[in-house]
Design a protein around this motif. Sequence first.
Motif, short mmCIF file in Angstrom:
data_model
loop_
_atom_site.label_atom_id
_atom_site.label_comp_id
_atom_site.label_asym_id
_atom_site.label_seq_id
_atom_site.Cartn_x
_atom_site.Cartn_y
_atom_site.Cartn_z
N LEU A 192 0.99 6.90 2.77
CA LEU A 192 -0.17 6.02 2.89
C LEU A 192 -1.48 6.76 2.66
CD1 LEU A 192 0.95 3.99 6.03
CD2 LEU A 192 1.18 3.33 3.64
N SER A 196 0.83 -1.21 0.00
CA SER A 196 0.00 0.00 0.00
C SER A 196 0.85 1.24 0.00
CB SER A 196 -0.93 0.01 1.22
OG SER A 196 -0.16 -0.04 2.42
N GLY A 197 0.30 2.30 -0.60
CA GLY A 197 0.97 3.59 -0.59
C GLY A 197 1.90 3.80 -1.75
#
Length: 488
Positions: A442, A417-418
């Motif tokens: 994030l 993620s991110g």
Amino acid sequence: MLADLSSRVVATARAGKVVVFTLSVAMIGALLLPGERSLAAEVDAVGVSAPTGFAEIVERVRPAVVGIRVKSDRRTSDIPRARSIPQGSLLERFFRQFGIQMTPDQDPGSDISVGAGFIISGDGYIVTNEHVVASGIDIEVTMDDGKIYSGKLIGADPQTDLALIKISAAGDLSYVRLAATEPRIGEWVLPIGNPFGFGGTVTAGIVSARGRDIGEEPYSDFIQIDAPVNKGNSGGPTFNVRGEVVGVNTVIYSPSGGSVGVAFDIPAETVKLVVQQLREKGRVTRGWVGVYLQQITPRIADALDMKKAQGALVAQLDAGGPAAAQGVEVGDVIVFLNEHEVTSPRDFARTMAVIAPGSTVNLRVLRNGQTLSLMITAGELSQVTKGPSDKQTKLGEEAVLGLTLSPATLVPGAGESGVVVLEINPEGGAADSGLQVGDIVLSIGGRPVTAVADFNRIVGEARTQAKRSLLIRVRRADSMNFVAVPIS
């Protein structure tokens, strides 16, 4: 002639000024005329008196100060722990300006630790530093009158560098009390200890500052003093002019390991709380709710639409911890813990430390402009050591604010993620924001970011809304942080 001179001294003293005359005994004898009063009598007549010393205070409290000699099963330092002065700090620049050589701490090369302590009860309980008695296999306590006793370690707390030992002696021992109030900056203080093995040594100085954060244990709020403190003063008391212990000597900053007038004491308030638990349980337990907090800077406050920088920002939650399980969210700003106003993460930690595990605490938080009251059952603090992550980066896409970003899924070790910050243009808007290469973005303003396009779109929308800055949540190594980035 003497009459004229004495009249000028008296007039000057009455005017509130200080004047110094040096006259030999022969001169005074020649100048004195029959029936005239002496200069000393004239000066006394207007209330000018010599300063008083600290002899009475020292005579009263010194019998309660002891020397401690510990044989350890490993090499230990006998300081107050002399710390190398950080590069670039105010002290480092000062010493460099005057050509003073910075030298690293030296291992004394001995398995004998020498320090000091003080008796807090007539039955022989003694407070000292944890680092003095750490790994000790034989504790020897030397009294002010030279008598030697064997000491027993009751308990120690590395988090505050405090320890409690006990000796068995016939009859009641002389002891001292901990101060009920904090000392004021500028007050006289008297450290007594065992520097270089010279027991019962007294020095004097003033309180230079309070509330010092020197990067040591999070539960101490150090008092800074300028009185000489050296090796062997560790664990010794610092007294006020009423003979009360205001602090325990524990750390000095020094280029050489010797005193340069920058010493730090554990406050009496902290000592009381820790010693009480050590005496009752032999260890210290602290309340814990599982939050990782971040200081609210003016820029972060602006990004959160707060009128002033106050409280502590929740940057990360322990999965399964009390806070996460009972309603606290990342991005909340904790402003009160029970009835105590939270001013910083360290302030929160110190307040939480005195709350017993199992107690219910009231956290007041700011969330999206609203104030919420959350009731949390505190757990018991445990130490968790996290290792750093190993990330590699590669070139990605150019984004707004002078950043080069890449989806985390394309960067080995960055997670799922991110987006990863690969480069920061020194001329870009994010250059001085606190973002670092390797940070994983994030979310922005609470909205998740999974691609570079998400990042650019959210920043663009904020600009159309005339926002001046955005709060970006990043993962850095194994910790979570918020960074306020200007976008105007």
